[in-house]
Design an enzyme around this catalytic site. Structure first.
Site, PDB file in Angstrom:
ATOM      1  N   HIS A  53       0.863  -1.197  -0.055  1.00  0.00           N
ATOM      2  CA  HIS A  53       0.024  -0.139  -0.026  1.00  0.00           C
ATOM      3  C   HIS A  53       0.807   1.204   0.012  1.00  0.00           C
ATOM      4  O   HIS A  53       1.214   1.817   1.026  1.00  0.00           O
ATOM      5  CB  HIS A  53      -1.004  -0.074   1.154  1.00  0.00           C
ATOM      6  CG  HIS A  53      -2.066   0.929   1.357  1.00  0.00           C
ATOM      7  ND1 HIS A  53      -3.240   0.890   1.665  1.00  0.00           N
ATOM      8  CD2 HIS A  53      -2.011   2.353   0.679  1.00  0.00           C
ATOM      9  CE1 HIS A  53      -3.665   2.082   1.677  1.00  0.00           C
ATOM     10  NE2 HIS A  53      -3.197   2.773   1.096  1.00  0.00           N
ATOM     11  N   PHE A  56       2.661   6.497  -4.892  1.00  0.00           N
ATOM     12  CA  PHE A  56       3.951   7.169  -5.332  1.00  0.00           C
ATOM     13  C   PHE A  56       3.897   8.296  -6.401  1.00  0.00           C
ATOM     14  O   PHE A  56       4.535   9.005  -6.918  1.00  0.00           O
ATOM     15  CB  PHE A  56       4.736   5.994  -6.037  1.00  0.00           C
ATOM     16  CG  PHE A  56       5.731   5.205  -5.240  1.00  0.00           C
ATOM     17  CD1 PHE A  56       5.706   5.507  -3.881  1.00  0.00           C
ATOM     18  CD2 PHE A  56       6.494   4.352  -5.531  1.00  0.00           C
ATOM     19  CE1 PHE A  56       6.503   4.840  -3.100  1.00  0.00           C
ATOM     20  CE2 PHE A  56       7.495   3.161  -4.819  1.00  0.00           C
ATOM     21  CZ  PHE A  56       7.211   3.532  -3.555  1.00  0.00           C
ATOM     22  N   HIS A 158     -10.481   1.154   1.322  1.00  0.00           N
ATOM     23  CA  HIS A 158     -10.349   2.368   2.282  1.00  0.00           C
ATOM     24  C   HIS A 158     -11.721   2.171   2.951  1.00  0.00           C
ATOM     25  O   HIS A 158     -12.527   2.724   2.458  1.00  0.00           O
ATOM     26  CB  HIS A 158     -10.062   3.419   1.425  1.00  0.00           C
ATOM     27  CG  HIS A 158     -10.092   4.732   2.534  1.00  0.00           C
ATOM     28  ND1 HIS A 158      -8.798   5.570   2.579  1.00  0.00           N
ATOM     29  CD2 HIS A 158     -10.828   5.492   3.294  1.00  0.00           C
ATOM     30  CE1 HIS A 158      -8.980   6.460   3.396  1.00  0.00           C
ATOM     31  NE2 HIS A 158     -10.040   6.431   3.662  1.00  0.00           N
ATOM     32  N   ASP A 272       1.070   2.764   3.610  1.00  0.00           N
ATOM     33  CA  ASP A 272       0.150   3.824   3.231  1.00  0.00           C
ATOM     34  C   ASP A 272       1.228   5.185   2.799  1.00  0.00           C
ATOM     35  O   ASP A 272       0.706   6.203   3.063  1.00  0.00           O
ATOM     36  CB  ASP A 272      -0.927   3.962   4.163  1.00  0.00           C
ATOM     37  CG  ASP A 272      -2.089   4.796   3.505  1.00  0.00           C
ATOM     38  OD1 ASP A 272      -1.811   5.093   2.369  1.00  0.00           O
ATOM     39  OD2 ASP A 272      -2.782   5.436   4.346  1.00  0.00           O
TER      40      ASP A 272
HETATM   41  O1  DOR Z   1      -4.404  10.085   4.293  1.00  0.00           O
HETATM   42  C1  DOR Z   1      -4.513   9.724   3.081  1.00  0.00           C
HETATM   43  N1  DOR Z   1      -3.685   9.978   2.110  1.00  0.00           N
HETATM   44  N2  DOR Z   1      -5.442   8.745   2.921  1.00  0.00           N
HETATM   45  C2  DOR Z   1      -5.799   8.377   1.691  1.00  0.00           C
HETATM   46  O2  DOR Z   1      -6.685   7.534   1.787  1.00  0.00           O
HETATM   47  C3  DOR Z   1      -5.216   8.747   0.633  1.00  0.00           C
HETATM   48  C4  DOR Z   1      -3.773   9.212   0.848  1.00  0.00           C
HETATM   49  C5  DOR Z   1      -3.020  10.209  -0.302  1.00  0.00           C
HETATM   50  O3  DOR Z   1      -3.413   9.945  -1.446  1.00  0.00           O
HETATM   51  O4  DOR Z   1      -2.652  11.146  -0.039  1.00  0.00           O
HETATM   52 ZN    ZN Z   2      -3.721   4.785   1.096  1.00  0.00          ZN
END
Ligand code: DOR
Ligand code: ZN
Length: 410
Positions: A53, A56, A158, A272
């Protein structure tokens, strides 16, 4: 053919072995070997990290990150495979957008990579999985579950329910109000909502509490937590640099999640990794949510092992084995038939994490000053990529086409 000798993590423990690699794949694992040249690897040798996850930002928002910097950051942190999310500036929803993203990445990745598509009416067979957004986050995507085509493959959710987020809408002024505006009940509600659709392969991303982990597990889903929800909370003085969706929770919720790190209910730890520029993060209420973490994920969890917070087998399971199984890729194990991705770790080499020393384009980390154990050596498919803090290879990451991956999943 190449032979590596050292202390490899195999079937739950470190064993002194000779690992024979041919065309980047492990061919044999032996106790003894004579007659051919051997490359000795020092330290404890783990399988390469798999981060299923990351964001980029390429194409579209390369001022935050691109595949070159993101993958460089990954490899320095001991992650040799990533799966990249589809909420690009132009969302990846069909074959045309998918192929154009693939072409943009070209041969710039230092690590092997899969790409998600956003769940839609279109199916992209090459995608590693489908991403479902049940509530709006950065990028503003929301998936209408009644209006998608489904494939018998991984679906990463999500889990924040839009209806619930709408009911709690107020101004965000700090980390506590961000949490109040996106409360745990929206996460629990989203998990229950997706259950009604009876879909296969559901994986609930970035769960923020042990309660939501247990709920997701009880409904038959695979589960993911993040280093930030394990180690950070909304009373820390990190302002918008801790603003993320779903949010950092209060300290007691964070500590309870950390206390349960060895729980069978947690399948995966993903970063993430969602970088934004320092400039964008200046004003809390306007700051986009998301924080970087691909380079610090493995180091933070190995440091947690060092402190007795997680067992070694659980660390390898959540960082390498389970993400590989869930993504159905040939990674995550030092065993015959798997890709020869290795990281060599000095288990006592604890360092203080420093944003400026990391390789993401964004140049900051919410884990400033935290302890991390970084790899001394990284090999991808038998080739050395990092040695003592220096990159040793050209970008040689390959695209993991879901159509071609060997199904080793559990
Ligand atoms: O905090 C987040 N940032 N949650 C997400 O679901 C997307 C991510 C992002 O792409 O910046
Ligand atoms: Zn994410």
């Amino acid at each position: 053919m190449e032979v590596f000798h050292g202390l490899f993590y195999i079937s739950g423990e470190f064993r002194e072995k000779y690992v024979v690699v041919e065309n980047g794949i492990i061919k044999e694992v032996k106790n003894e070997l004579s007659g051919i040249g051997v490359t000795s690897i020092p330290g404890h040798i783990f399988p390469g990290g798999v981060d299923m996850h990351v964001h980029f930002r390429d194409p579209g928002e390369t001022e935050k990150e691109d595949f070159g910097t993101g993958s460089l950051s990954a490899i320095f942190g001991g992650t040799t495979t990533v799966c990249d999310m589809p909420n690009n500036k132009v969302a990846i929803t069909d074959t045309a957008t998918f192929n154009s993203k693939l072409a943009t990445i070209g041969s710039r990745s230092f690590v092997d990579y899969g790409l998600y598509q956003a769940a839609s009416k279109s199916i992209v067979p090459e995608a590693i999985g489908q991403k479902i957004f049940l509530g709006k986050s950065t990028g503003g995507l929301v998936t209408d579950l009644d209006d998608c085509e489904w494939q018998n493959k991984l679906k990463v959710v999500h889990a924040e329910l839009q209806e619930c987020l709408d009911n709690n809408k107020r101004e965000d002024s700090d980390l506590v109000s961000h949490d109040v505006n996106r409360p745990l009940e929206c996460e629990l509600g989203a998990i229950e909502h997706v259950f009604k659709y009876n879909l296969s392969g559901i994986h609930i991303a970035h769960l923020t509490s042990i309660r939501s982990v247990e709920l997701a597990k009880s409904l038959g889903f695979t589960t993911e937590v993040t280093p930030h929800n394990l180690l950070l909370n909304n009373s820390l003085p990190i302002t918008s640099f801790g603003k993320v969706n779903p949010p950092l929770r209060k300290r007691s919720v964070q500590e309870e999640l950390l206390k349960n790190l060895n729980s069978k209910s947690i399948d995966v730890i993903s970063s993430d990794h969602a970088p934004h520029t320092i400039r964008e993060k200046e004003v809390f209420k306007d700051a986009p949510s998301g924080l970087p973490g691909v380079e610090t994920r493995v180091p933070l969890i190995l440091a947690a092992y060092n402190k007795g917070l997680i067992s070694i087998s659980k660390a390898v399971s959540v960082l390498m084995e389970r993400p590989s199984e869930i993504c159905k890729i040939n990674k995550g194990y030092i065993a015959v038939g798997y890709d020869a991705d290795f990281i060599s770790i000095g288990l006592k080499k604890v360092k203080k994490i420093n944003g400026e020393g990391l390789h993401s384009e964004c140049g900051w980390t919410p884990f400033e000053g935290f302890e991390g154990i970084f790899p001394d050596l990284v090999y991808i498919r038998g080739e050395m990529a990092v040695q003592e803090g220096e990159i040793e290879s050209k970008p040689m990451g390959v695209f993991l086409n879901a159509k071609e991956q060997r199904a080793k999943s559990s």
